[in-house]
Scaffold this motif. Structure first.
Motif, short mmCIF file in Angstrom:
data_model
loop_
_atom_site.label_atom_id
_atom_site.label_comp_id
_atom_site.label_asym_id
_atom_site.label_seq_id
_atom_site.Cartn_x
_atom_site.Cartn_y
_atom_site.Cartn_z
N UNK A 289 0.87 -1.10 0.07
CA UNK A 289 0.08 -0.04 -0.07
C UNK A 289 0.95 1.26 0.04
N UNK A 290 1.89 1.38 0.90
CA UNK A 290 2.87 2.54 0.82
C UNK A 290 3.83 2.90 -0.47
N UNK A 291 4.13 1.67 -1.05
CA UNK A 291 4.87 1.88 -2.12
C UNK A 291 4.06 2.03 -3.64
N UNK A 292 3.02 1.22 -3.69
CA UNK A 292 2.16 1.30 -4.86
C UNK A 292 0.94 2.08 -4.86
N UNK A 293 0.31 2.33 -3.69
CA UNK A 293 -0.67 3.12 -3.44
C UNK A 293 -2.04 2.59 -4.37
N UNK A 294 -1.95 1.31 -4.68
CA UNK A 294 -3.25 0.77 -5.22
C UNK A 294 -3.15 0.70 -6.99
N UNK A 295 -1.92 1.27 -7.31
CA UNK A 295 -1.48 1.04 -8.86
C UNK A 295 -0.83 -0.22 -9.04
N UNK A 296 -0.73 -0.97 -10.32
CA UNK A 296 -0.02 -2.13 -10.62
C UNK A 296 1.44 -2.05 -10.50
N UNK A 297 2.04 -2.95 -9.88
CA UNK A 297 3.47 -3.03 -9.82
C UNK A 297 4.16 -3.09 -11.11
N UNK A 298 5.50 -2.56 -11.15
CA UNK A 298 6.32 -2.72 -12.36
C UNK A 298 7.69 -3.12 -12.01
N UNK A 299 8.55 -3.47 -13.15
CA UNK A 299 9.61 -4.09 -12.82
C UNK A 299 10.39 -3.39 -11.84
N UNK A 300 10.48 -2.04 -12.16
CA UNK A 300 11.24 -1.09 -11.27
C UNK A 300 10.73 -1.06 -9.79
N UNK A 301 9.66 -1.14 -9.71
CA UNK A 301 9.08 -1.26 -8.35
C UNK A 301 9.58 -2.15 -7.43
N UNK A 302 9.98 -3.52 -8.08
CA UNK A 302 10.49 -4.53 -7.29
C UNK A 302 11.86 -4.24 -6.22
N UNK A 303 12.52 -3.40 -6.51
CA UNK A 303 13.56 -3.03 -5.84
C UNK A 303 13.04 -1.96 -4.55
N UNK A 304 11.83 -1.61 -4.68
CA UNK A 304 11.35 -0.74 -3.73
C UNK A 304 10.42 -1.53 -2.66
N UNK A 305 10.26 -3.04 -3.06
CA UNK A 305 9.38 -3.92 -2.36
C UNK A 305 10.21 -5.01 -1.62
#
Ligand code: HEM
Length: 464
Positions: A289-305
């Motif tokens: 919820x904090x990192x994505x806030x409801x939008x779909x994840x992308x490859x770049x998000x993985x480092x932030x998860x």
């Protein structure tokens, strides 16, 4: 460290495996291997009928077999006996032929290439979610199987198998089940017309029909879509020859099988573990919820998860889809001072090593936090090896980890997966480790009001 013990066979069950223990190998191999490791330690000698096998449980010994002396070993008997299914595909071929195919396939699994599959993985998961209803009951394992099969077909072969998914999935599942019958596979050749072998033949013919259709459609179109199938179709030998349809069939059936069931099972086990660990689930939701806030994840998000990644890592530790590996010595060798003669089998079990208290505190607990910081660096290399290691390490390693994290993130943002009370989750250790009766759950939308949210239920992992 290990003294030389020429002409000796390591300690193990007296008189080899027969009677109940042979049945145990067939019916509950993970319990049997865990018991052997408890009773005999890091190296165990096991006779199965006329076959002599060594079972190793220490990370350093596993490294010797998979890495340092990898050339002295071929794949084990069960995989070799399933060559009529996989043919000369990557999983089962050996020597120069394997090396050539591995080099050909490798570019499809390079980092940048794998990253480009992320959008497809998320898109297919979102499509799946469109049909999920709040309060619906289902077998989440079946859902994961369909999803990962569609993803592997689309990313590696640019094929839409949606219309065939259920049938292909069932056939592949049956082949895995039938192929993992140790007793029959080892003692009855696949061409003997017993009912199980005839069934295998029918399932292979069914899948081949679909694979040959995909191959011939692509040949006819002449398209180079840059996917794995294109790479294999356009690859040329030094003499200018290209792969035959049979070779392509072997690689595609291997990748379909190796590339979807393992990831699906990893996700099913993850839902099962999360369902019993509300604290971990809550922490996962908070990160998403904090990192994505409801939008779909992308490859770049993985480092932030990082927590999401650690959930997958920990799930693969406790419930490794590849729960054990086997090899046959093709040259004489020596392990821990014991001679390994040509033809002898060597077995290793991720299930056992991953739960060894020498490497993991509270080994039976699901604790994604253990992977924070430098923990992995403190482990011996083969204390954690869900993807094997050495030259035969899983080619789909990064693909699978990314896929599992993206699917988990996409689904867990929208749904809680509640375990159906009373449904027994039974591990079936066939070639892979999967839930024998699936994982029955209730899908609960995370966006219903908090008053409607029920308390988590528990399902025990039980012996059959
Ligand atoms: C969580 C998911 C997965 C797990 C746990 C897993 C595990 C493994 C393991 C342990 C091996 C080594 C077997 C051995 O040494 O005998 C292996 C090999 C292999 N895996 Fe995976 N795998 C996974 C996902 C995938 C995916 C997604 C693909 C392809 C898309 C794939 C394709 C293969 C292939 C082709 C091989 C044979 C490689 C070779 O020998 O060159 N796997 N896998």
């Amino acid at each position: 460290m290990w003294p030389l013990r020429r002409d000796k066979f390591p300690p193990g069950p007296c008189g080899g495996l027969k009677g109940w223990s042979f049945r145990a190998l067939q019916e509950s191999p993970i319990e049997m291997f865990s018991k052997l490791a408890r009773d005999y330690g890091d190296i165990v000698g096991i006779r199965v009928a006329n076959f002599r096998n060594i079972f190793v449980n220490h990370p350093d010994l596993i490294e010797e077999v998979l890495v340092t002396h990898a050339r002295k070993y071929f794949k084990g008997r069960i995989l070799r006996a399933n060559r009529h299914v996989f043919g000369e595909g990557l999983l089962t071929s050996e020597g120069d032929f394997w090396l050539r195919q591995r080099r050909l396939a490798q570019p499809a699994f390079h980092r940048a290439r794998v990253a480009s599959y992320a959008a497809i993985m998320v898109e297919y998961t979102q499509r799946l979610l469109e049909n999920w209803r709040d309060g619906e009951e289902c077998d989440v394992h079946q859902r994961m199987m369909q999803l990962t099969l569609q993803i592997v077909a689309k990313t590696l072969f640019d094929a839409d198998v949606a219309r065939d998914t259920q049938d292909v999935g069932k056939s592949l599942q049956l082949l895995l089940e039938l192929g993992a019958n140790f007793r029959r596979t080892l003692f009855v050749p696949h061409w003997v017309p017993i009912p199980a072998n005839l069934r295998i033949k029918r399932e292979i013919a069914f899948i081949e029909g679909i694979l040959y259709r995909i191959i011939s459609e692509r040949r006819a179109s002449g398209r180079d879509t840059g996917d794995l199938l294109s790479m294999l179709l356009h690859a040329q030998d030094d003499d200018g020859s290209r792969m035959t349809d049979k070779q392509l069939r072997d690689e595609t059936i291997t990748l379909f099988l190796a590339g979807h069931e393992t990831t699906a099972s990893t996700l099913s086990w993850t839902w099962w573990l999360l369902g019993q660990n509300p604290r971990v689930e809550a922490k996962l939701h908070a990160e998403l919820d904090a990192v994505l806030g409801g939008r779909p994840p992308s490859f770049d998000d993985l480092a932030r998860l990082p927590y999401t990644g650690n959930v997958v890592t920990e799930s693969l530790r406790l419930c490794p889809a590849a729960w054990g590996l086997a090899r046959i010595a093709v040259e004489d060798h020596e392990i821990a001072g014991y001679p390994v003669r040509k033809g002898m089998g060597v077995a290793m079990a991720q299930w056992v090593v991953h739960r060894d208290p020498r490497w993991y505190s509270k080994p039976e607990e699901f604790l994604p936090e253990r992977w924070e910081g430098d923990f992995q660096k403190t482990l011996p290399r083969f204390a954690y090896f869900p993807f094997g290691g050495g030259p035969r390490q899983c080619i789909g390693n990064s693909f699978a980890q990314m896929e599992a994290a993206l699917i988990l993130a996409t689904i867990a943002q929208k749904f809680r997966i509640r375990l159906a009370p009373g449904h027994p989750v039974v591990p079936l250790a066939s070639i892979t480790l999967r839930p024998r009766h699936g994982v029955r759950v209730t899908l609960e939308s995370r966006h219903r009001s908090s008053a409607e949210i029920r308390r988590p239920t528990e399902q025990a992992m039980t012996a059959d």
